[in-house]
Scaffold this motif. Structure first.
Motif, PDB file in Angstrom:
ATOM      1  N   GLU A   1       4.555  -5.688   6.847  1.00 23.65           N
ATOM      2  CA  GLU A   1       3.915  -4.452   6.395  1.00 23.65           C
ATOM      3  C   GLU A   1       4.913  -3.526   5.705  1.00 23.65           C
ATOM      4  O   GLU A   1       6.105  -3.564   5.977  1.00 23.65           O
ATOM      5  N   GLU A   2       4.388  -2.693   4.815  1.00 24.80           N
ATOM      6  CA  GLU A   2       5.175  -1.701   4.088  1.00 24.80           C
ATOM      7  C   GLU A   2       4.570  -0.322   4.295  1.00 24.80           C
ATOM      8  O   GLU A   2       3.365  -0.188   4.500  1.00 24.80           O
ATOM      9  N   CYS A   3       5.414   0.683   4.185  1.00 21.96           N
ATOM     10  CA  CYS A   3       4.962   2.065   4.307  1.00 21.96           C
ATOM     11  C   CYS A   3       4.196   2.458   3.044  1.00 21.96           C
ATOM     12  O   CYS A   3       4.676   2.293   1.933  1.00 21.96           O
ATOM     13  N   ASP A   4       2.997   2.950   3.241  1.00 19.33           N
ATOM     14  CA  ASP A   4       2.191   3.444   2.129  1.00 19.33           C
ATOM     15  C   ASP A   4       1.932   4.920   2.382  1.00 19.33           C
ATOM     16  O   ASP A   4       1.796   5.339   3.523  1.00 19.33           O
TER      17      ASP A   4
ATOM     18  N   GLN B   1     -19.369  -1.371   0.933  1.00 14.30           N
ATOM     19  CA  GLN B   1     -20.531  -1.409   1.821  1.00 14.30           C
ATOM     20  C   GLN B   1     -20.494  -2.625   2.740  1.00 14.30           C
ATOM     21  O   GLN B   1     -21.305  -2.750   3.642  1.00 14.30           O
ATOM     22  N   THR B   2     -19.532  -3.548   2.517  1.00 13.00           N
ATOM     23  CA  THR B   2     -19.522  -4.802   3.261  1.00 13.00           C
ATOM     24  C   THR B   2     -18.349  -4.932   4.222  1.00 13.00           C
ATOM     25  O   THR B   2     -18.258  -5.909   4.931  1.00 13.00           O
ATOM     26  N   SER B   3     -17.445  -3.965   4.271  1.00 12.77           N
ATOM     27  CA  SER B   3     -16.264  -4.109   5.109  1.00 12.77           C
ATOM     28  C   SER B   3     -15.983  -2.806   5.847  1.00 12.77           C
ATOM     29  O   SER B   3     -16.020  -1.736   5.270  1.00 12.77           O
ATOM     30  N   SER B   4     -15.688  -2.926   7.136  1.00  7.63           N
ATOM     31  CA  SER B   4     -15.337  -1.736   7.904  1.00  7.63           C
ATOM     32  C   SER B   4     -13.841  -1.659   8.161  1.00  7.63           C
ATOM     33  O   SER B   4     -13.366  -0.748   8.799  1.00  7.63           O
ATOM     34  N   THR B   5     -13.089  -2.636   7.672  1.00  4.39           N
ATOM     35  CA  THR B   5     -11.642  -2.626   7.831  1.00  4.39           C
ATOM     36  C   THR B   5     -10.978  -2.629   6.468  1.00  4.39           C
ATOM     37  O   THR B   5     -11.579  -3.030   5.483  1.00  4.39           O
ATOM     38  N   TYR B   6      -9.734  -2.218   6.438  1.00  9.14           N
ATOM     39  CA  TYR B   6      -9.016  -2.173   5.170  1.00  9.14           C
ATOM     40  C   TYR B   6      -8.684  -3.569   4.692  1.00  9.14           C
ATOM     41  O   TYR B   6      -8.234  -4.401   5.458  1.00  9.14           O
ATOM     42  N   SER B   7      -8.912  -3.838   3.463  1.00  9.86           N
ATOM     43  CA  SER B   7      -8.441  -5.054   2.807  1.00  9.86           C
ATOM     44  C   SER B   7      -8.339  -4.740   1.327  1.00  9.86           C
ATOM     45  O   SER B   7      -8.769  -3.677   0.873  1.00  9.86           O
ATOM     46  N   ALA B   8      -7.782  -5.653   0.583  1.00 10.87           N
ATOM     47  CA  ALA B   8      -7.639  -5.429  -0.859  1.00 10.87           C
ATOM     48  C   ALA B   8      -8.999  -5.226  -1.513  1.00 10.87           C
ATOM     49  O   ALA B   8      -9.109  -4.576  -2.543  1.00 10.87           O
ATOM     50  N   ASP B   9     -10.063  -5.768  -0.900  1.00  6.04           N
ATOM     51  CA  ASP B   9     -11.404  -5.655  -1.465  1.00  6.04           C
ATOM     52  C   ASP B   9     -12.260  -4.612  -0.750  1.00  6.04           C
ATOM     53  O   ASP B   9     -13.456  -4.538  -0.975  1.00  6.04           O
ATOM     54  N   ALA B  10     -11.643  -3.805   0.128  1.00  5.85           N
ATOM     55  CA  ALA B  10     -12.429  -2.896   0.963  1.00  5.85           C
ATOM     56  C   ALA B  10     -13.006  -1.719   0.198  1.00  5.85           C
ATOM     57  O   ALA B  10     -13.941  -1.101   0.648  1.00  5.85           O
ATOM     58  N   GLY B  11     -12.473  -1.406  -0.933  1.00  7.16           N
ATOM     59  CA  GLY B  11     -12.988  -0.277  -1.684  1.00  7.16           C
ATOM     60  C   GLY B  11     -12.406  -0.257  -3.074  1.00  7.16           C
ATOM     61  O   GLY B  11     -11.567  -1.068  -3.420  1.00  7.16           O
TER      62      GLY B  11
ATOM     63  N   GLY C   1       2.133  -5.815   2.984  1.00 11.88           N
ATOM     64  CA  GLY C   1       3.049  -5.699   1.850  1.00 11.88           C
ATOM     65  C   GLY C   1       2.452  -6.191   0.547  1.00 11.88           C
ATOM     66  O   GLY C   1       2.657  -5.592  -0.510  1.00 11.88           O
ATOM     67  N   THR C   2       1.694  -7.280   0.606  1.00 11.95           N
ATOM     68  CA  THR C   2       1.063  -7.809  -0.613  1.00 11.95           C
ATOM     69  C   THR C   2       0.065  -6.811  -1.169  1.00 11.95           C
ATOM     70  O   THR C   2       0.055  -6.521  -2.376  1.00 11.95           O
ATOM     71  N   GLN C   3      -0.779  -6.259  -0.309  1.00  9.16           N
ATOM     72  CA  GLN C   3      -1.773  -5.279  -0.747  1.00  9.16           C
ATOM     73  C   GLN C   3      -1.095  -4.032  -1.303  1.00  9.16           C
ATOM     74  O   GLN C   3      -1.522  -3.481  -2.320  1.00  9.16           O
ATOM     75  N   ASN C   4      -0.037  -3.584  -0.639  1.00 10.54           N
ATOM     76  CA  ASN C   4       0.678  -2.397  -1.099  1.00 10.54           C
ATOM     77  C   ASN C   4       1.281  -2.645  -2.480  1.00 10.54           C
ATOM     78  O   ASN C   4       1.209  -1.782  -3.357  1.00 10.54           O
TER      79      ASN C   4
END
Length: 102
Positions: free
Chosen positions: A20-23, A81-91, A48-51
């Motif tokens: 993980e990286e600091c965002d 509308q389809t994800s309640s957790t953070y991911s690259a596709d969450a929003g 880290g990849t998402q960041n």
């Protein structure tokens, strides 16, 4: 002390995985980021990849919309509308020059 270093220090006490990286928000690359020193920011460790992908997208937007030093802009975040957790596709984050905001 530089803005990125201050942002890293802001994340230092938070537990995190090695991947993980600091965002931070507002973005470290802006005048409102943690480097300003006013404690008016939010930090979180993220993948880290998402960041990295988010940073690349932000940098590309700065270039494609010619966001220059001291240019004002806003950010609109639209949750998925389809994800309640953070991911690259969450929003989707829309970066909007101030002159285009309504």
């Amino acid at each position: 002390m530089t803005a990125p270093r201050i942002g890293r220090l802001a994340c230092a006490p938070l537990p995190h995985a090695d991947t993980e990286e600091c965002d931070e928000f507002p973005f470290a690359s802006t005048w409102e980021g943690a480097g300003r020193g006013d404690q008016n920011y939010s930090v979180l460790y993220v993948g880290g990849t998402q960041n990295g992908q988010a940073g690349t997208a932000l940098g590309s937007w700065y270039g494609s919309d010619r966001i220059l030093h001291n240019d004002a802009f806003g950010v609109r975040i639209t949750p998925s509308q389809t994800s309640s957790t953070y991911s690259a596709d969450a929003g989707v984050a829309d970066f909007i020059p101030t002159s285009a905001q309504t």
